[in-house]
Design an enzyme around this catalytic site. Sequence first.
Site, PDB file in Angstrom:
ATOM      1  N   ASP A  10       0.835  -1.200   0.000  1.00  0.00           N
ATOM      2  CA  ASP A  10       0.000   0.000   0.000  1.00  0.00           C
ATOM      3  C   ASP A  10       0.877   1.259   0.000  1.00  0.00           C
ATOM      4  O   ASP A  10       2.056   1.221   0.348  1.00  0.00           O
ATOM      5  CB  ASP A  10      -0.870   0.048   1.261  1.00  0.00           C
ATOM      6  CG  ASP A  10      -2.001  -0.961   1.225  1.00  0.00           C
ATOM      7  OD1 ASP A  10      -2.086  -1.751   0.260  1.00  0.00           O
ATOM      8  OD2 ASP A  10      -2.805  -0.959   2.175  1.00  0.00           O
ATOM      9  N   ASP A  11       0.256   2.380  -0.377  1.00  0.00           N
ATOM     10  CA  ASP A  11       0.759   3.720  -0.064  1.00  0.00           C
ATOM     11  C   ASP A  11       1.884   4.232  -0.963  1.00  0.00           C
ATOM     12  O   ASP A  11       2.566   5.206  -0.594  1.00  0.00           O
ATOM     13  CB  ASP A  11       1.219   3.819   1.393  1.00  0.00           C
ATOM     14  CG  ASP A  11       0.121   3.530   2.392  1.00  0.00           C
ATOM     15  OD1 ASP A  11      -1.056   3.547   1.998  1.00  0.00           O
ATOM     16  OD2 ASP A  11       0.449   3.282   3.565  1.00  0.00           O
ATOM     17  N   HIS A 128      -7.312   3.171   1.224  1.00  0.00           N
ATOM     18  CA  HIS A 128      -6.550   3.534   2.413  1.00  0.00           C
ATOM     19  C   HIS A 128      -7.457   3.395   3.625  1.00  0.00           C
ATOM     20  O   HIS A 128      -8.559   3.940   3.660  1.00  0.00           O
ATOM     21  CB  HIS A 128      -6.071   4.984   2.260  1.00  0.00           C
ATOM     22  CG  HIS A 128      -5.135   5.432   3.321  1.00  0.00           C
ATOM     23  ND1 HIS A 128      -3.962   4.776   3.612  1.00  0.00           N
ATOM     24  CD2 HIS A 128      -5.186   6.501   4.169  1.00  0.00           C
ATOM     25  CE1 HIS A 128      -3.330   5.410   4.583  1.00  0.00           C
ATOM     26  NE2 HIS A 128      -4.049   6.454   4.946  1.00  0.00           N
TER      27      HIS A 128
END
Length: 269
Positions: A10-11, A128
């Site tokens: 993620d991210d 998210h």
Amino acid sequence: MTRRIRLIADDYGLAPGVSDGILDLLDRGRLTGTSCMSGFPEWPKEAARIKPLCGHVAVGLHLTLTDQPAITGRSSLAPEGRLPPLRTLALPILRGRVNDRDVHAELDAQYRRFVEALGRRPDFIDGHQHVHFLPVVRKWLRARLGEESDKPALRGAPALTAAPKVAAIAALASGFNRSMRRAGFTVFEPLAGIYDWRQPEKFASVLQAAVEALPEHGLFMCHPGHVDATLRARDPMQGVREVEFATLASDAFGACLARAGVAIMGGKG
């Protein structure tokens, strides 16, 4: 026969150090792909860095509705121009205090920035802090992408367990897998990789469990990266990212995969 597992970071785009760590792991073949946050000013530069990998690794969109500046500015979703903390997001949305159109406008803007910078649609979509499970986001997914013939895949729900964090996410995701499949989406499930990131020592055992048992249609999420000043200003999840990076990059993890006869899924996953 070699079993394959899907590892998604993620991210990407949250901070340069996070992006650096993810690109390193992709280069080592230790990740299937990554989901991108397209709302920050640095996104065009970060998109240019990952663009050469598109088609070789899975590159998705990490829908963001919490804690960061809103691309669309002030609205019922972000009264001061900043997306709310998770603890104050879900209930106002569920009670109709946030206009669906404002949420959809923010998601549209993030999707548009992703496509404009990379010249392609995302291979998959997730959220998210799991915001893609919210009913208003499910509605956006069906309306925005439901008619496309080549839909992005979606991150699905975790298998229900007694662990409080897993149970909370599973409750938020109730009905998601079934309804999204009915709408024609591919859904990767079960979701693995959930643990209390305030206890980084738990990551290795969670990863080991995925190596041993995660089915090929499942997905293991992770949050590797390097801590820098930008990350410190934007997100409380910091030192644990270094732990996850080190574990995924380690020779020990490579040996663990080899012993189990497991390979990390490549391509679009």
